[in-house]
Design a protein around this motif. Sequence first.
Motif, PDB file in Angstrom:
ATOM      1  N   GLU A 118      16.003 -21.904 -28.193  1.00  0.00           N
ATOM      2  CA  GLU A 118      16.514 -20.905 -29.134  1.00  0.00           C
ATOM      3  C   GLU A 118      17.691 -21.398 -29.965  1.00  0.00           C
ATOM      4  OE1 GLU A 118      17.317 -17.384 -26.898  1.00  0.00           O
ATOM      5  OE2 GLU A 118      15.193 -17.013 -26.445  1.00  0.00           O
ATOM      6  N   ARG A 119      18.005 -22.672 -29.879  1.00  0.00           N
ATOM      7  CA  ARG A 119      19.087 -23.200 -30.703  1.00  0.00           C
ATOM      8  C   ARG A 119      18.705 -23.176 -32.186  1.00  0.00           C
ATOM      9  NH1 ARG A 119      20.313 -28.886 -28.110  1.00  0.00           N
ATOM     10  NH2 ARG A 119      18.023 -28.813 -27.890  1.00  0.00           N
ATOM     11  N   LYS A 120      19.721 -23.279 -33.018  1.00  0.00           N
ATOM     12  CA  LYS A 120      19.516 -23.131 -34.460  1.00  0.00           C
ATOM     13  C   LYS A 120      19.953 -24.387 -35.207  1.00  0.00           C
ATOM     14  CE  LYS A 120      20.516 -18.194 -33.955  1.00  0.00           C
ATOM     15  NZ  LYS A 120      19.089 -17.827 -33.871  1.00  0.00           N
ATOM     16  N   ILE A 121      19.492 -24.462 -36.432  1.00  0.00           N
ATOM     17  CA  ILE A 121      19.921 -25.499 -37.366  1.00  0.00           C
ATOM     18  C   ILE A 121      20.772 -24.840 -38.436  1.00  0.00           C
ATOM     19  CG2 ILE A 121      19.151 -27.166 -39.095  1.00  0.00           C
ATOM     20  CD1 ILE A 121      16.493 -27.311 -37.454  1.00  0.00           C
ATOM     21  N   LEU A 122      21.926 -25.409 -38.726  1.00  0.00           N
ATOM     22  CA  LEU A 122      22.787 -24.921 -39.797  1.00  0.00           C
ATOM     23  C   LEU A 122      22.674 -25.879 -40.978  1.00  0.00           C
ATOM     24  CD1 LEU A 122      25.021 -23.007 -40.891  1.00  0.00           C
ATOM     25  CD2 LEU A 122      26.697 -24.565 -39.850  1.00  0.00           C
ATOM     26  N   CYS A 123      22.290 -25.351 -42.127  1.00  0.00           N
ATOM     27  CA  CYS A 123      22.146 -26.158 -43.338  1.00  0.00           C
ATOM     28  C   CYS A 123      23.253 -25.798 -44.317  1.00  0.00           C
ATOM     29  CB  CYS A 123      20.785 -25.917 -43.986  1.00  0.00           C
ATOM     30  SG  CYS A 123      19.393 -26.300 -42.902  1.00  0.00           S
ATOM     31  N   ILE A 124      23.942 -26.815 -44.837  1.00  0.00           N
ATOM     32  CA  ILE A 124      25.076 -26.603 -45.740  1.00  0.00           C
ATOM     33  C   ILE A 124      24.875 -27.418 -47.007  1.00  0.00           C
ATOM     34  CG2 ILE A 124      27.584 -26.710 -46.015  1.00  0.00           C
ATOM     35  CD1 ILE A 124      27.799 -26.841 -42.951  1.00  0.00           C
ATOM     36  N   SER A 125      25.041 -26.772 -48.149  1.00  0.00           N
ATOM     37  CA  SER A 125      25.061 -27.461 -49.441  1.00  0.00           C
ATOM     38  C   SER A 125      26.480 -27.413 -49.972  1.00  0.00           C
ATOM     39  CB  SER A 125      24.097 -26.792 -50.440  1.00  0.00           C
ATOM     40  OG  SER A 125      22.755 -26.895 -49.994  1.00  0.00           O
ATOM     41  N   LEU A 126      27.173 -28.544 -49.960  1.00  0.00           N
ATOM     42  CA  LEU A 126      28.557 -28.628 -50.433  1.00  0.00           C
ATOM     43  C   LEU A 126      28.524 -29.204 -51.845  1.00  0.00           C
ATOM     44  CD1 LEU A 126      31.573 -28.284 -49.807  1.00  0.00           C
ATOM     45  CD2 LEU A 126      31.549 -30.595 -48.826  1.00  0.00           C
ATOM     46  N   TRP A 127      28.469 -28.306 -52.827  1.00  0.00           N
ATOM     47  CA  TRP A 127      28.268 -28.690 -54.219  1.00  0.00           C
ATOM     48  C   TRP A 127      29.536 -28.422 -55.022  1.00  0.00           C
ATOM     49  CZ3 TRP A 127      22.564 -26.803 -55.463  1.00  0.00           C
ATOM     50  CH2 TRP A 127      21.685 -27.494 -54.616  1.00  0.00           C
ATOM     51  N   PRO A 128      29.630 -28.924 -56.252  1.00  0.00           N
ATOM     52  CA  PRO A 128      30.887 -28.835 -57.009  1.00  0.00           C
ATOM     53  C   PRO A 128      31.440 -27.422 -57.179  1.00  0.00           C
ATOM     54  CG  PRO A 128      29.465 -30.444 -58.026  1.00  0.00           C
ATOM     55  CD  PRO A 128      28.654 -29.805 -56.932  1.00  0.00           C
ATOM     56  N   GLU A 129      30.586 -26.418 -57.368  1.00  0.00           N
ATOM     57  CA  GLU A 129      31.091 -25.069 -57.633  1.00  0.00           C
ATOM     58  C   GLU A 129      30.694 -24.051 -56.582  1.00  0.00           C
ATOM     59  OE1 GLU A 129      29.779 -24.098 -61.556  1.00  0.00           O
ATOM     60  OE2 GLU A 129      31.086 -25.557 -62.535  1.00  0.00           O
ATOM     61  N   THR A 130      29.846 -24.426 -55.651  1.00  0.00           N
ATOM     62  CA  THR A 130      29.406 -23.502 -54.607  1.00  0.00           C
ATOM     63  C   THR A 130      29.250 -24.245 -53.295  1.00  0.00           C
ATOM     64  OG1 THR A 130      27.055 -23.876 -55.086  1.00  0.00           O
ATOM     65  CG2 THR A 130      28.125 -22.011 -56.205  1.00  0.00           C
ATOM     66  N   VAL A 131      29.415 -23.510 -52.202  1.00  0.00           N
ATOM     67  CA  VAL A 131      29.034 -23.997 -50.887  1.00  0.00           C
ATOM     68  C   VAL A 131      28.075 -22.957 -50.309  1.00  0.00           C
ATOM     69  CG1 VAL A 131      31.112 -22.979 -49.821  1.00  0.00           C
ATOM     70  CG2 VAL A 131      29.810 -24.733 -48.601  1.00  0.00           C
ATOM     71  N   THR A 132      26.913 -23.421 -49.870  1.00  0.00           N
ATOM     72  CA  THR A 132      25.847 -22.525 -49.430  1.00  0.00           C
ATOM     73  C   THR A 132      25.487 -22.830 -47.986  1.00  0.00           C
ATOM     74  OG1 THR A 132      24.954 -22.481 -51.680  1.00  0.00           O
ATOM     75  CG2 THR A 132      23.518 -21.698 -49.924  1.00  0.00           C
ATOM     76  N   PHE A 133      25.315 -21.775 -47.196  1.00  0.00           N
ATOM     77  CA  PHE A 133      24.931 -21.894 -45.792  1.00  0.00           C
ATOM     78  C   PHE A 133      23.590 -21.208 -45.575  1.00  0.00           C
ATOM     79  CE2 PHE A 133      29.515 -22.151 -45.868  1.00  0.00           C
ATOM     80  CZ  PHE A 133      29.835 -23.111 -44.914  1.00  0.00           C
ATOM     81  N   ALA A 134      22.821 -21.731 -44.639  1.00  0.00           N
ATOM     82  CA  ALA A 134      21.584 -21.076 -44.207  1.00  0.00           C
ATOM     83  C   ALA A 134      21.312 -21.475 -42.769  1.00  0.00           C
ATOM     84  CB  ALA A 134      20.409 -21.459 -45.105  1.00  0.00           C
ATOM     85  N   LEU A 135      20.668 -20.587 -42.043  1.00  0.00           N
ATOM     86  CA  LEU A 135      20.278 -20.865 -40.663  1.00  0.00           C
ATOM     87  C   LEU A 135      18.767 -21.047 -40.587  1.00  0.00           C
ATOM     88  CD1 LEU A 135      22.451 -18.261 -38.723  1.00  0.00           C
ATOM     89  CD2 LEU A 135      22.726 -20.755 -38.694  1.00  0.00           C
ATOM     90  N   CYS A 136      18.349 -21.786 -39.583  1.00  0.00           N
ATOM     91  CA  CYS A 136      16.929 -21.968 -39.338  1.00  0.00           C
ATOM     92  C   CYS A 136      16.725 -22.152 -37.843  1.00  0.00           C
ATOM     93  CB  CYS A 136      16.400 -23.192 -40.103  1.00  0.00           C
ATOM     94  SG  CYS A 136      14.610 -23.418 -39.981  1.00  0.00           S
ATOM     95  N   ASP A 137      15.723 -21.488 -37.282  1.00  0.00           N
ATOM     96  CA  ASP A 137      15.355 -21.762 -35.901  1.00  0.00           C
ATOM     97  C   ASP A 137      14.639 -23.104 -35.857  1.00  0.00           C
ATOM     98  OD1 ASP A 137      16.404 -19.315 -35.018  1.00  0.00           O
ATOM     99  OD2 ASP A 137      14.538 -18.271 -35.503  1.00  0.00           O
ATOM    100  N   LEU A 138      14.384 -23.603 -34.671  1.00  0.00           N
ATOM    101  CA  LEU A 138      13.687 -24.877 -34.546  1.00  0.00           C
ATOM    102  C   LEU A 138      12.207 -24.758 -34.886  1.00  0.00           C
ATOM    103  CD1 LEU A 138      15.542 -26.201 -31.401  1.00  0.00           C
ATOM    104  CD2 LEU A 138      15.598 -27.199 -33.687  1.00  0.00           C
ATOM    105  N   VAL A 139      11.740 -23.541 -35.032  1.00  0.00           N
ATOM    106  CA  VAL A 139      10.435 -23.277 -35.626  1.00  0.00           C
ATOM    107  C   VAL A 139      10.649 -22.232 -36.717  1.00  0.00           C
ATOM    108  CG1 VAL A 139       9.091 -23.825 -33.577  1.00  0.00           C
ATOM    109  CG2 VAL A 139       9.889 -21.481 -33.917  1.00  0.00           C
ATOM    110  N   GLY A 140       9.904 -22.335 -37.806  1.00  0.00           N
ATOM    111  CA  GLY A 140      10.010 -21.339 -38.863  1.00  0.00           C
ATOM    112  C   GLY A 140      10.833 -21.802 -40.046  1.00  0.00           C
ATOM    113  N   ASP A 141      11.170 -20.846 -40.907  1.00  0.00           N
ATOM    114  CA  ASP A 141      11.849 -21.126 -42.160  1.00  0.00           C
ATOM    115  C   ASP A 141      13.293 -20.638 -42.102  1.00  0.00           C
ATOM    116  OD1 ASP A 141      12.179 -22.006 -44.759  1.00  0.00           O
ATOM    117  OD2 ASP A 141      10.453 -20.930 -45.557  1.00  0.00           O
TER     118      ASP A 141
END
Length: 403
Positions: free
Chosen positions: A87-110
């Motif tokens: 049940e652990r998760k993946i944390l995805c981060i986009s560190l871009w010039p004007e925005t920082v974006t976060f999203a979570l994802c399970d090890l299965v799925g989107d």
Amino acid sequence: MRKQTHDHQIAMPSDLKLVNRQRILDVFRKGEVLTASEVHELTNISRPTVMRALQHFCQVGVMKSMGYGNVSSVGGKKPELFAFGDERKILCISLWPETVTFALCDLVGDIYALTRYEHTLEDDLQQAFDSLSGFVQRYYAEQGISNVQLYGVALNLAGTVDYDELLLRYNAKAPGWGTNIAMESYLRPVFGNEVKLFVDNAGKAVGRAVLLDHPEYQNQRLMTVFSTWGISACMMERGHVLNGKDSIIGEIGHAVISDSADTTCACGKSGCLESMVSLKKIQQMLNEGCDHADEKVTFQSLFDASAQGDERARKVVRYLAHCFATVLHNLSLTYNQDAVVFQGDFALADVFFDECLKKKLAEFRYFPDGKFFSIDYDRRELSQLAARGDAALMQRMYFSSVL
């Protein structure tokens, strides 16, 4: 330094047991609940082999038993049900010039819980990661999670990356960071020592997402063109991203297309594609011969005006198509791509841009019957695509490690 495993390094299993285990795991990657018999029917792997694999996965915590289902119409024992169990998760981060974006994802799925914060990327490296740490804690509080719930963190940003050593070679959007930055030393204080880390080029993260929705590209040479605060490409062959020893494969924004240009790019060269098709260059062209300067142009407004037949806009669009045709023509001589997909600003291009681009490319007589690679325009939001691309890669890393 510890080596990382990445999409271009994941070995295909050669041992039959590993092959079977991979196939068995694959049927659970969308969250299904299945019996051993159902897995056998989906994979054509013998029932005893399936059962041994499922028992192994349960022992190591990858799978879990969901109890027993109903007996079939012919009777017999109730079948045991199995589902993915980590049940652990993946944390995805986009560190871009004007925005920082976060999203979570399970090890299965989107991905889910995508959240975007406005910010200004600091040119001081330590300040930039202090700010990132603050955004991480804010996001954790909003989502009710912590580091202990994570399998891994994927960070994508501008710049070239040494994927083996987690080194950021150079970020042209933050030149004050320097070169050959050991990213792990800045990420471990934020995320701890237990999570897996992956650092990615933003354009490659975005490009990789195309394969998730277009499996027809898996067996082709695909080039996606990332265009927003910079221009780069993700060049993939049979689903694998090409990087090169200096990680500069795909940095097409720095392909020199003019030796007479007086604009110096952040890379140190003059006449680069990135500077020759920038909004600054477009604004200059639109203002040439005008008594007054136009209001600030955007790619959307330029392509909208071109679509409506505005002659000044079409002159600029014709020039932009010529610039890209020059680069794509030259790349076809060495890469010979099957397909090109524009993403970001140039995905907004109108039909006139597409016509001019294809007309220019068709002039090359080595393309049989004037038929070159396919061209498409992906208008989906870039940071969401980046999160999806990196999440899918980390899922592959996970599943390759538990066989």
